[in-house]
Write a protein that holds these residues in place. Structure first.
Motif, mmCIF file in Angstrom:
data_model
loop_
_atom_site.group_PDB
_atom_site.id
_atom_site.type_symbol
_atom_site.label_atom_id
_atom_site.label_comp_id
_atom_site.label_asym_id
_atom_site.label_seq_id
_atom_site.Cartn_x
_atom_site.Cartn_y
_atom_site.Cartn_z
ATOM 1 N N GLU A 56 0.997 -1.172 0.003
ATOM 2 C CA GLU A 56 -0.073 0.012 -0.069
ATOM 3 C C GLU A 56 0.856 1.284 0.083
ATOM 4 N N TYR A 77 0.728 4.024 -3.021
ATOM 5 C CA TYR A 77 -0.136 5.143 -2.832
ATOM 6 C C TYR A 77 0.587 5.959 -2.088
ATOM 7 N N SER A 78 1.492 5.909 -1.337
ATOM 8 C CA SER A 78 2.213 7.023 -0.658
ATOM 9 C C SER A 78 2.676 8.219 -1.501
ATOM 10 N N LEU A 85 1.930 7.847 4.048
ATOM 11 C CA LEU A 85 0.600 7.549 3.781
ATOM 12 C C LEU A 85 -0.475 8.012 5.017
ATOM 13 N N LEU A 122 -5.118 8.663 0.972
ATOM 14 C CA LEU A 122 -5.921 7.568 0.626
ATOM 15 C C LEU A 122 -7.446 7.878 0.135
ATOM 16 N N GLN A 123 -7.715 8.907 0.647
ATOM 17 C CA GLN A 123 -9.373 9.589 0.198
ATOM 18 C C GLN A 123 -9.127 10.211 -1.076
ATOM 19 N N LYS A 144 -7.101 9.659 -3.487
ATOM 20 C CA LYS A 144 -7.172 8.485 -4.598
ATOM 21 C C LYS A 144 -8.046 7.395 -4.469
ATOM 22 N N ARG A 171 -9.163 5.437 -2.095
ATOM 23 C CA ARG A 171 -8.590 4.264 -1.692
ATOM 24 C C ARG A 171 -8.902 3.779 -0.268
ATOM 25 N N TYR A 172 -9.348 4.742 0.557
ATOM 26 C CA TYR A 172 -9.460 4.721 1.840
ATOM 27 C C TYR A 172 -10.450 3.585 2.282
ATOM 28 N N PHE A 223 -9.006 0.162 1.279
ATOM 29 C CA PHE A 223 -7.830 -0.093 2.304
ATOM 30 C C PHE A 223 -8.359 -0.829 3.408
ATOM 31 N N LEU A 274 -2.490 6.151 10.066
ATOM 32 C CA LEU A 274 -3.005 6.940 8.971
ATOM 33 C C LEU A 274 -3.382 8.287 9.387
#
Length: 295
Positions: free
Chosen positions: A47, A51-52, A58, A63-64, A66, A68-69, A72, A167
């Protein structure tokens, strides 16, 4: 002709075998937790790599951004839900096998050690009934299914909480992985999820071992009716500093012995009762065998 071995000898052998079984289970649970740590570290590493930001951080915001949250957190759930059934299955299997081995082994031990044809004749048809074992395993005093479910929820909650904290604070991968590992192993001083699993293994195997001996003894005792013989139970302590009410704790000034609870197991040493009756541990607290009082 060799001397006939006593019941105490056979019971000691049964305890030795079950101790070995418990140690094997502890190794298996340790292996499962190592797999969990490896699995989570691999997932988190992927991850972070995917995504970082360029700074290796990260966070929830990243994450939001992209989208992805939610995915995840869902994948974290999947990793955790996949590992906890293995722990529960391993513990439950050991508990069931321990009870069955002790119960049936006790029948065999009495047959081998008893010089009584009438008794041995009555024991020939004695066997462990499935409903008896289920009642012992799922004893309300212990509540094994509830204990395992509670442990499962703790695993999921504690690890997800640590990941969420990481996170929210924007931790780097190495810090996130280290903190998650601490939650599992107990290196953070809490005893850890692994330590709690070990406590379940040791507490439950002790409980069903003693219950297996006692339940079988009660069945055998029924066969003694009218024979003039009485089957008794004698309380034996470990005869060391761990025996209640003493407990050893480590303080800033070294190890100290403190008094814990009201039940004095030291005074119980050598107390003998008829099988089926109850030992009195303290005022208002009675039990047929160790590990079954519920206190």
């Amino acid at each position: 002709m060799a001397d006939k071995k006593t019941l105490d000898y056979y019971v000691a052998e049964l305890r030795r075998i079950e101790q070995s079984r418990q140690e094997g289970t502890e190794k298996e649970v340790k292996k499962i937790y190592k797999e969990l740590i490896k699995d989570l570290n691999s997932f988190l590493g992927n991850e972070y790599a995917s995504y970082s930001n360029g700074d290796g951080v990260l966070s929830v915001a990243v994450l939001q951004e992209k989208a992805r949250y939610a995915k995840f957190l869902q994948e974290v759930d999947q990793h955790l839900n996949g590992i906890t059934p293995k722990i529960s299955k391993t513990i439950r299997s050991t508990v069931e096998n321990t009870y069955k081995s002790v119960y049936t082994g006790m029948i065999d031990a009495v047959q081998k050690s008893a010089d009584n044809k009438e008794l041995n004749e009555k024991l020939k048809g004695l066997s462990l009934k499935p409903e008896v074992m289920n009642r012992a395993i799922n004893n309300p005093v212990s509540g094994l299914p509830d204990t395992l479910e509670k442990h499962r929820k703790e695993i999921i909650y504690n690890i997800k909480q640590q990941i969420n904290i990481g996170l929210m604070t924007g931790e780097r991968y190495d810090t996130m992985a280290k903190n998650v590992n601490k939650v599992i192993s107990g290196d953070n001083g809490t005893g850890g999820l692994y330590g709690k699993a070990m406590n379940i293994v040791r507490t439950e195997t002790h409980r069903v071992q003693e219950s297996g001996f006692n339940d079988c003894a009660e069945e055998i005792s029924k066969g003694l009716e009218g024979s003039g013989l009485i089957y008794t139970a004698t309380w034996r302590t470990m005869k060391d500093k761990r025996v209640r009410p003493q407990v050893r704790v480590h303080t800033s000034k070294g190890w100290k012995t403190l008094i814990r609870g009201n039940a004095n197991h030291q005074e119980m040493e050598g107390v003998t009762i008829k099988v089926g009756d109850k030992f009195k541990l303290e005022s208002g607290v009675y039990t047929k065998c160790p590990g079954s009082s519920g206190t």
